[in-house]
Design a protein around this motif. Structure first.
Motif, PDB file in Angstrom:
ATOM      1  N   LEU A  35       0.845  -1.184   0.000  1.00 52.14           N
ATOM      2  CA  LEU A  35       0.000   0.000   0.000  1.00 52.14           C
ATOM      3  C   LEU A  35       0.886   1.241   0.000  1.00 52.14           C
ATOM      4  O   LEU A  35       1.796   1.356   0.815  1.00 52.14           O
ATOM      5  CB  LEU A  35      -0.887  -0.037   1.249  1.00 52.14           C
ATOM      6  N   VAL A  36       0.641   2.165  -0.942  1.00 49.66           N
ATOM      7  CA  VAL A  36       1.404   3.412  -1.009  1.00 49.66           C
ATOM      8  C   VAL A  36       0.725   4.432  -0.093  1.00 49.66           C
ATOM      9  O   VAL A  36      -0.435   4.774  -0.304  1.00 49.66           O
ATOM     10  CB  VAL A  36       1.466   3.949  -2.459  1.00 49.66           C
ATOM     11  N   LEU A  37       1.463   4.891   0.929  1.00 46.96           N
ATOM     12  CA  LEU A  37       0.906   5.811   1.928  1.00 46.96           C
ATOM     13  C   LEU A  37       1.825   6.991   2.141  1.00 46.96           C
ATOM     14  O   LEU A  37       3.023   6.921   1.861  1.00 46.96           O
ATOM     15  CB  LEU A  37       0.722   5.081   3.268  1.00 46.96           C
ATOM     16  N   THR A  38       1.259   8.070   2.674  1.00 50.75           N
ATOM     17  CA  THR A  38       2.066   9.213   3.099  1.00 50.75           C
ATOM     18  C   THR A  38       2.403   9.040   4.578  1.00 50.75           C
ATOM     19  O   THR A  38       1.875   8.144   5.240  1.00 50.75           O
ATOM     20  CB  THR A  38       1.292  10.534   2.890  1.00 50.75           C
ATOM     21  N   GLY A  39       3.251   9.917   5.104  1.00 49.17           N
ATOM     22  CA  GLY A  39       3.704   9.796   6.494  1.00 49.17           C
ATOM     23  C   GLY A  39       2.589   9.878   7.509  1.00 49.17           C
ATOM     24  O   GLY A  39       2.536   9.093   8.467  1.00 49.17           O
ATOM     25  N   THR A  40       1.673  10.821   7.352  1.00 49.24           N
ATOM     26  CA  THR A  40       0.603  10.963   8.336  1.00 49.24           C
ATOM     27  C   THR A  40      -0.381   9.802   8.261  1.00 49.24           C
ATOM     28  O   THR A  40      -0.990   9.449   9.271  1.00 49.24           O
ATOM     29  CB  THR A  40      -0.152  12.291   8.150  1.00 49.24           C
ATOM     30  N   GLU A  41      -0.526   9.199   7.086  1.00 48.34           N
ATOM     31  CA  GLU A  41      -1.399   8.027   6.973  1.00 48.34           C
ATOM     32  C   GLU A  41      -0.827   6.853   7.754  1.00 48.34           C
ATOM     33  O   GLU A  41      -1.553   6.138   8.446  1.00 48.34           O
ATOM     34  CB  GLU A  41      -1.577   7.632   5.494  1.00 48.34           C
TER      35      GLU A  41
END
Length: 159
Positions: A35-41
């Motif tokens: 899963l490609v996520l950002t830092g806050t996710e």
């Protein structure tokens, strides 16, 4: 006996499950996706927040996307926070996507996320090829589970 760091990293830490999927769909094949996520996710997921209740997956231009999953905003994220319901890219090899696309493109089949979890420190989603159950299928499954419960109850009383 103490567990080594490698043994602890191999453990699967569940985040959320799509419980309705097992009742509403007949599951045929499953596949684990990155899963490609950002830092806050990631921080929000590590806090245990996240939902797959109304989520589904779709194939677009040879890429697999998770649509409708809810990862709430991170409380300490300020202006760098993410959008809670944004589409997220799922990571698979092209041959796996092609194989999955062939099954999912058949009439009546869809891609349904079953669970989200951390494995070896990386966020993963288990996606299934599924077909929606009809009302009579649900009733038949319910009768079967009630019969199994009754059998277990009788066997317990017999001992």
């Amino acid at each position: 006996m103490t567990a080594t760091k490698k043994d602890r990293d191999d453990s699967v830490q569940p985040i959320c499950r799509n419980r309705k999927a097992w009742h509403q769909y007949e599951i045929f094949d499953t596949l684990e996706c990155g899963l490609v996520l950002t830092g806050t996710e990631v921080k929000s997921l590590r806090a245990g927040a996240g939902s797959l209740e109304e989520a589904y997956a779709k194939i677009d231009n040879g890429e697999l996307w998770l649509i409708g999953s809810d990862i709430p905003e991170y409380a300490m994220g300020n202006l760098f926070n993410h959008k809670p319901k944004r589409p997220r890219k799922l990571l698979l090899h092209h041959r796996e996507i092609e194989k999955f696309a062939g099954k999912a493109s058949q009439q009546g089949f869809t891609l349904v996320p079953l669970q989200m979890y951390f494995k070896n420190g990386r966020a993963k989603v288990e996606v299934a090829v599924a077909r929606g159950k009809k009302l009579h299928d649900n009733r038949q499954a319910q009768r079967k589970s009630e019969a199994q419960k009754e059998i277990r109850r009788q066997m317990k009383n017999r001992r």
